[in-house]
Design an enzyme around this catalytic site. Structure first.
Site, mmCIF file in Angstrom:
data_model
loop_
_atom_site.group_PDB
_atom_site.id
_atom_site.type_symbol
_atom_site.label_atom_id
_atom_site.label_comp_id
_atom_site.label_asym_id
_atom_site.label_seq_id
_atom_site.Cartn_x
_atom_site.Cartn_y
_atom_site.Cartn_z
ATOM 1 N N SER B 99 0.868 -1.189 0.000
ATOM 2 C CA SER B 99 0.000 0.000 0.000
ATOM 3 C C SER B 99 0.894 1.225 0.000
ATOM 4 C CB SER B 99 -0.898 0.007 1.242
ATOM 5 O OG SER B 99 -1.807 -1.057 1.187
ATOM 6 N N LYS B 174 -7.556 1.564 -2.257
ATOM 7 C CA LYS B 174 -7.083 1.190 -0.921
ATOM 8 C C LYS B 174 -7.161 2.392 0.023
ATOM 9 C CE LYS B 174 -5.139 -1.064 2.483
ATOM 10 N NZ LYS B 174 -3.876 -1.803 2.552
ATOM 11 N N LYS B 242 0.700 5.176 8.826
ATOM 12 C CA LYS B 242 1.325 5.308 7.500
ATOM 13 C C LYS B 242 0.267 5.564 6.423
ATOM 14 C CE LYS B 242 1.748 2.223 4.518
ATOM 15 N NZ LYS B 242 1.919 1.040 3.650
#
Lengths: 298, 298
Positions: B99, B174, B242
């Site tokens: 990701s 995502k 993150k």
């Protein structure tokens, strides 16, 4: 109890009328009152009695249910000049099913207690569809014995009937529910607007995120409507705006920071200012669209 | 294709190792690489080849999968000195399942294109459990023909495999997922802390709100853990931290205001500062508890 309790019902809006109808269908003798009298006609035709005031309802009933809009309305129909409090007897039970301030609920409980009447706060969720079908969730605060005593009446209106604690705790539970509902919808809308701005086709996005940890009732039921540009109300913006105000007030009284919810509240001011009060809460996307210059359509 | 594609796998963390294992089980010839070589031992015992560098993996493979932590890691294993780009041939396919930033994905796609290699971005959701069981959701961006071509490989690792559009759109999807996940969890936690501050028993509250419009995967799976004070990770705070950074960066590049998500991002800084990076994201409640002086226990 060999004979069914006589039930009174005050407030025959979309929700209240359907709920009162279900009480009547369950075989309880029913007396109703609404400020706009014409709204009583259908229930009267089905066998309900009508009263000329909340006080009159209380005189004719063992259990008096109120289902009105906001804290001042409940105060008015219960504690006002021709209010329920003037008609209750020792042993009467007042059930307020409106969504109002937990603090106001506790004040009213106290005032009714001085007349020897008991009170339950029993706000609902499940919308007008749940009210019609008798499948509401009902969140109840007050004395546990009184709650048990009233269970047959609750069962006439709902399915998921939960005792939440002392007086006011039904309202607290409803506000928790609304914090989560409002925040989940805001998360769905913020995700969709991000995708829209990035220029992605939102239909596969919806399919992808609906399969896992991002899934929710709000995503499935309202996210899908956003993509179809369907802003018909399941739950109206103006009612969520009111609930967010109740949450904000309760938070302030408790000194509880509610960073996300209060931010969302600001955006509901925008929706109200833009005249969208009667749309469904999925119109929240319109604030984000206004800020970003793109449309989240599927 | 009569013979199965030769697959390379780079990045054997908790997720990557399980995913690579499923590719091997599905019968694909597999070459693996991990910076910490000892993590390859189990796969090697099961029949995988090992390479000494990402470049070596690319030389031995038709399809090269990368599953590392963050944008710079992907840049390093693909474009770095001993990177995949040095070993790919015309017609090789690189699938990045990490990701990372949609922008970085597009830059890497371009660099690989100059070598005649194709690229798909295919981040996943479903966590380590989904990786082990082969039930991941996989969100794929890139050329549709290349996607179709790689479907048997995706099917070895996941169940919900969705084509999202051109290169970068898997990553965009995502990030949409993470915006919704993070926001829904924040809503759940803000609801619970409000109830806790009001002194209510949160167990009936959980039962009441779980039955309707407030329901979500986050409520059921993580709200319940908050009440049990179980902070074991399904998905770690540091990884959400993150992802929120990636979202924030992408929002800034697109000039897309993300009022709720960026506020949530601030609170994940607090979680990181408090040393909670390895806990599950439900530790988000701890920020609210710190602000309000009450604990949201069931």
């Amino acid at each position: 109890m060999p004979n069914k309790k006589r039930v009174g019902f005050i407030g025959l809006g979309i929700m209240g009328k359907a709920m009162a109808g279900n009480i009547l269908k369950a075989g309880f003798p029913l007396t109703v009152y609404n400020r706009t009298q014409s709204k009583s006609a259908e229930l009267k035709a089905d066998g309900a009695k009508t009263a000329v005031s909340p006080e009159g309802v209380a005189q004719d009933s063992d259990v008096i249910i109120t289902m009105v809009s906001d804290s001042p309305d409940v105060e008015d129909v219960i504690l006002g000049p021709a209010g329920v409090a003037n008609g209750v007897r020792k042993g009467s039970i007042v059930i307020d099913m409106s969504s109002i301030s937990p603090q106001v609920t506790q004040n009213i409980t106290k005032a009714l207690g001085e007349k020897g009447a008991d009170m339950l706060d029993a706000p609902v969720s499940g919308g007008s569809w749940g009210a019609v079908q008798g499948t509401l969730s009902i969140m109840v605060g007050g004395d546990k014995d009184i709650f048990d005593h009233c269970m047959p009446i609750f069962q006439a209106m709902g399915e998921n009937i939960i005792y939440c604690g002392k007086n006011g705790m039904g309202q607290v539970t409803k506000l928790v529910n609304q914090i989560i509902v409002g925040g989940t919808l805001a998360a769905v809308c913020e995700g969709l607007i991000f995708g829209a701005k990035a220029g992605i086709d939102l239909n596969p996005v919806f399919e992808a995120v609906g399969g896992g940890a991002a899934n929710s009732w709000q995503l499935q039921n309202l996210g899908s409507r956003v993509l179809k540009r369907d802003f018909d109300p399941g739950f109206m913006v103006k009612l969520m705006h009111k609930d967010l105000r109740l949450i904000s007030e309760a938070g302030r009284e408790m000194q509880q920071p509610l960073p996300i919810t209060n931010l969302i509240h600001q955006f509901y001011h925008v929706l109200q200012n833009d005249g969208l009060g009667n749309e469904g809460t999925q119109a929240y996307i319109k604030v984000l669209e206004k800020l970003s210059g793109v449309e989240a359509k599927g």
